[in-house]
Design an enzyme around this catalytic site. Structure first.
Site, short mmCIF file in Angstrom:
data_model
loop_
_atom_site.label_atom_id
_atom_site.label_comp_id
_atom_site.label_asym_id
_atom_site.label_seq_id
_atom_site.Cartn_x
_atom_site.Cartn_y
_atom_site.Cartn_z
N HIS A 196 -7.10 0.38 -1.02
CA HIS A 196 -6.34 -0.68 -1.70
C HIS A 196 -7.24 -1.91 -1.67
CE1 HIS A 196 -2.06 -2.58 -2.18
NE2 HIS A 196 -2.92 -3.05 -3.08
N THR A 224 0.82 -1.20 0.00
CA THR A 224 0.00 0.00 0.00
C THR A 224 0.86 1.26 0.00
OG1 THR A 224 -1.82 -1.17 1.07
CG2 THR A 224 -1.86 1.23 1.19
N GLU A 227 1.32 9.81 -5.63
CA GLU A 227 1.97 11.11 -5.48
C GLU A 227 2.88 11.41 -6.67
OE1 GLU A 227 2.29 13.35 -2.00
OE2 GLU A 227 2.81 11.52 -0.87
#
Length: 129
Positions: free
Chosen positions: A68, A34, A42
């Site tokens: 996730h 994750t 990002e």
């Protein structure tokens, strides 16, 4: 500034041993971590904005809301589709979807703020005093 609502980018990476939960310490299994997914989100947002901000400006991540939803093993390729959905003065919001070859593995939003790089760093360094 040359950003517009609707701007989008897709960034991809292969799941390697270095990107697994076991390696990152976020779990014990050799599946896509994750935190690696969050980093891909990002990176996609930063890449989308590359070359589009005024001189001396950058963005900082301020909020991530990522689910996730499916495991991805080593050897699969994952892609992050990042779509700019809101510009509110200095606040930028992105919708993201992360996929592997079998479908969606993650979905969510990411928020970044446009800041003046030098003054942002100066403010951060004040914590050292």
């Amino acid at each position: 500034m040359k950003i517009e609502i609707g701007d989008k980018i897709t960034l991809a990476e292969e799941v390697t041993d270095e990107l697994t939960a076991a390696r990152w310490g976020s779990g014990s299994l050799p599946v896509y971590a994750t935190p690696a997914m969050v980093l891909l989100v990002e990176k996609a947002a930063v890449k989308l904005l590359e070359g589009k901000l005024d001189d001396g400006m950058t963005t900082v991540g301020t909020n991530l809301n990522i689910s996730h939803v499916s495991a991805t093993p080593v050897g699969c390729r994952v892609t992050c589709q990042c779509h700019l959905t809101e510009i509110n003065r200095k606040k930028l919001e992105f919708q993201v979807e992360i996929m592997d070859n079998k479908g969606r593995i993650g979905i969510g939003t990411h928020e970044r703020y446009i800041v003046a790089a030098d003054s942002f760093l100066d403010n951060a360094k004040q914590k050292l005093n």
